[in-house]
Design a protein around this motif. Structure first.
Motif, short mmCIF file in Angstrom:
data_model
loop_
_atom_site.label_atom_id
_atom_site.label_comp_id
_atom_site.label_asym_id
_atom_site.label_seq_id
_atom_site.Cartn_x
_atom_site.Cartn_y
_atom_site.Cartn_z
N THR A 15 0.84 -1.20 0.00
CA THR A 15 0.00 0.00 0.00
C THR A 15 0.88 1.25 0.00
O THR A 15 0.61 2.22 -0.74
N PHE A 16 1.93 1.21 0.81
CA PHE A 16 2.85 2.36 0.87
C PHE A 16 3.61 2.51 -0.45
O PHE A 16 3.74 3.60 -1.00
N ALA A 17 4.09 1.39 -0.97
CA ALA A 17 4.90 1.43 -2.20
C ALA A 17 4.10 1.90 -3.41
O ALA A 17 4.65 2.54 -4.32
N LYS A 18 2.80 1.61 -3.43
CA LYS A 18 1.96 2.05 -4.56
C LYS A 18 2.00 3.56 -4.73
O LYS A 18 1.94 4.09 -5.84
N SER A 19 2.08 4.25 -3.60
CA SER A 19 2.04 5.71 -3.67
C SER A 19 3.44 6.32 -3.75
O SER A 19 3.58 7.49 -4.10
N ARG A 20 4.47 5.53 -3.41
CA ARG A 20 5.81 6.10 -3.32
C ARG A 20 6.76 5.66 -4.43
O ARG A 20 7.74 6.34 -4.73
N ALA A 21 6.46 4.51 -5.06
CA ALA A 21 7.44 3.94 -6.01
C ALA A 21 7.66 4.87 -7.21
O ALA A 21 6.76 5.59 -7.64
N HIS A 22 8.87 4.80 -7.72
CA HIS A 22 9.29 5.65 -8.84
C HIS A 22 8.80 5.07 -10.17
O HIS A 22 8.27 5.78 -11.00
N SER A 23 8.99 3.77 -10.34
CA SER A 23 8.67 3.17 -11.64
C SER A 23 7.28 2.56 -11.67
O SER A 23 6.76 2.09 -10.65
N GLU A 24 6.70 2.56 -12.87
CA GLU A 24 5.37 2.00 -13.07
C GLU A 24 5.34 0.51 -12.74
O GLU A 24 4.39 0.00 -12.12
N LYS A 25 6.42 -0.21 -13.13
CA LYS A 25 6.45 -1.66 -12.88
C LYS A 25 6.47 -1.97 -11.39
O LYS A 25 5.86 -2.95 -10.95
N VAL A 26 7.16 -1.15 -10.62
CA VAL A 26 7.20 -1.38 -9.17
C VAL A 26 5.84 -1.06 -8.56
O VAL A 26 5.36 -1.77 -7.67
N VAL A 80 11.87 -3.54 -3.46
CA VAL A 80 11.88 -4.82 -4.19
C VAL A 80 12.87 -5.80 -3.55
O VAL A 80 12.59 -7.00 -3.46
N THR A 81 14.00 -5.30 -3.07
CA THR A 81 14.98 -6.17 -2.39
C THR A 81 14.34 -6.78 -1.15
O THR A 81 14.50 -7.97 -0.86
N HIS A 82 13.59 -5.96 -0.43
CA HIS A 82 12.91 -6.46 0.75
C HIS A 82 11.89 -7.53 0.38
O HIS A 82 11.74 -8.55 1.08
N GLU A 83 11.20 -7.32 -0.73
CA GLU A 83 10.18 -8.29 -1.17
C GLU A 83 10.82 -9.64 -1.52
O GLU A 83 10.25 -10.69 -1.25
N VAL A 84 12.01 -9.58 -2.14
CA VAL A 84 12.72 -10.84 -2.45
C VAL A 84 13.05 -11.57 -1.15
O VAL A 84 12.73 -12.75 -0.98
N VAL A 91 -1.63 -22.03 -0.88
CA VAL A 91 -1.14 -20.67 -1.05
C VAL A 91 0.34 -20.64 -1.50
O VAL A 91 0.82 -19.66 -2.06
N ARG A 92 1.04 -21.75 -1.29
CA ARG A 92 2.48 -21.78 -1.58
C ARG A 92 2.85 -21.36 -3.02
O ARG A 92 3.77 -20.55 -3.20
N PRO A 93 2.14 -21.88 -4.05
CA PRO A 93 2.52 -21.48 -5.42
C PRO A 93 2.44 -19.98 -5.67
O PRO A 93 3.21 -19.43 -6.46
N ALA A 94 1.52 -19.31 -5.00
CA ALA A 94 1.42 -17.85 -5.17
C ALA A 94 2.67 -17.16 -4.62
O ALA A 94 3.19 -16.21 -5.22
N PHE A 95 3.17 -17.66 -3.49
CA PHE A 95 4.38 -17.07 -2.92
C PHE A 95 5.60 -17.34 -3.81
O PHE A 95 6.48 -16.49 -3.94
N VAL A 96 5.62 -18.51 -4.45
CA VAL A 96 6.71 -18.82 -5.39
C VAL A 96 6.65 -17.85 -6.57
O VAL A 96 7.68 -17.30 -6.99
N ALA A 97 5.44 -17.64 -7.10
CA ALA A 97 5.28 -16.71 -8.23
C ALA A 97 5.68 -15.29 -7.85
O ALA A 97 6.34 -14.58 -8.62
N HIS A 98 5.33 -14.87 -6.64
CA HIS A 98 5.71 -13.53 -6.18
C HIS A 98 7.23 -13.40 -6.09
O HIS A 98 7.80 -12.37 -6.43
N LEU A 99 7.87 -14.45 -5.57
CA LEU A 99 9.33 -14.42 -5.43
C LEU A 99 10.00 -14.30 -6.80
O LEU A 99 10.91 -13.48 -6.98
N GLU A 100 9.53 -15.10 -7.77
CA GLU A 100 10.11 -15.03 -9.12
C GLU A 100 9.89 -13.64 -9.73
O GLU A 100 10.78 -13.09 -10.37
N HIS A 101 8.69 -13.11 -9.52
CA HIS A 101 8.36 -11.78 -10.04
C HIS A 101 9.28 -10.72 -9.42
O HIS A 101 9.83 -9.86 -10.12
N ALA A 102 9.45 -10.81 -8.10
CA ALA A 102 10.29 -9.81 -7.40
C ALA A 102 11.75 -9.92 -7.84
O ALA A 102 12.42 -8.89 -8.03
#
Lengths: 111, 177
Positions: B46-57, B119-123, B153-164
């Motif tokens: 929620t915080f990053a949506k309003s603060r991030a620099h790049s559209e992808k982030v 993004v580093t924190h998300e990884v 729920v595990r596969p969703a976390f794997v997908a998030h990790l790969e995305h990050a």
């Protein structure tokens, strides 16, 4: 109803049920189904005839979409537990992704 | 980005693994850990949506909010159905504190510096969540429906990790805009 009447009724009822079972439409009117589960489309490749209905059922806990690059297929968000159906009228090969999770890929081949 | 805060915010989840050695978490404790872990990432997103620099982030941050909110909805509904009241514990409290420290750290950053820190924190976060799921939470859950939810729920976390990870590489190469 006496015994004779009961037998006649049961014979007719049984015959009707049997006729219904034989005449009941199954394939090809039954929709094809793609299950979205474990962050993947299953089956990943599906081949159908024009006008056949395909259902994409989201069995995951997170929302997904079914979207091809030309946006001829575009479900919008399919919420967990929900199903989106589409019956393509144009032949072609539609490569689609989940726009939320682009590593999820599928192909719909329409003959 | 101060690496200290990244370590702090994921250390609580890492502790969940060693937690099992001392005393396996109960189902109510596991429920609290799951709900808190999701909420921490919803708050960061929620915080990053309003603060991030790049559209992808910003898009990634929105995805984290959407997906982790959906997982928490399912977890909360299941807990209610099973009549399980999530029980706060050292791991869930540590997660909450770590999340608050992460937000405090991120709030001092802006521009590309913010993006790489978030993004580093998300990884790191998703790596640690997966480790906790595999080593502690899934093996420790006794209720079959709770265990099934964690497995689901595990596969969703794997997908998030790969995305990050992919996003982190793009930012490092100057393509994550």
């Amino acid at each position: 109803m006496n015994d004779r009447g009961r037998r006649r009724f049961l014979t007719k009822a049984g015959g009707a049920l049997l006729a219904g079972a034989v005449c009941a439409p199954t394939w090809p009117d039954s929709p094809h189904r793609v299950t979205i589960e474990k962050m993947a489309f299953s089956p990943p490749v599906l081949e159908i005839s024009r006008g056949q209905r395909v259902e994409w059922h989201n069995a995951d806990l997170v929302p997904h979409t079914v979207t091809d690059t030309a946006r001829q297929l575009d479900s919008g968000p399919i919420e967990p537990g929900a199903t989106w159906a589409h019956a393509p009228e144009e032949a072609g090969e539609y490569s689609y992704v989940c726009t939320f999770h682009p590593t999820m890929k599928g192909v719909l081949k329409v003959r | 980005m101060n690496r200290f805060y990244i370590v702090c915010s994921v250390a609580a989840l890492a502790a969940a693994s060693s937690f099992a050695e001392a005393a396996a978490p109960t189902d109510p404790q596991i429920a609290a850990i799951v709900v808190t872990a999701n909420q921490v990432d919803i708050d960061a997103g929620t915080f990053a949506k309003s603060r991030a620099h790049s559209e992808k982030v910003r898009e990634f941050a929105q995805l984290m909010v959407t997906d982790h909110s959906a997982v928490n909805k399912s977890a909360t509904e299941l807990a209610r159905k099973l009549n399980v009241t999530p029980e706060p514990n050292a791991t869930s409290k540590g997660l909450k504190e770590g999340g608050e420290k992460n937000l405090a750290s991120l709030s001092k950053l802006s521009g590309p510096q913010f993006d790489i820190a978030y993004v580093t924190h998300e990884v790191d976060y998703h790596e640690t969540v997966l480790e906790a799921l595999d080593q502690t939470l899934i093996p420790g859950a006794t209720n079959p429906e709770l265990k099934a939810l964690l497995v689901k729920v595990r596969p969703a976390f794997v997908a998030h990790l790969e995305h990050a990870r992919a996003l982190k590489n793009e930012i490092a190469k100057g393509k994550g805009t």
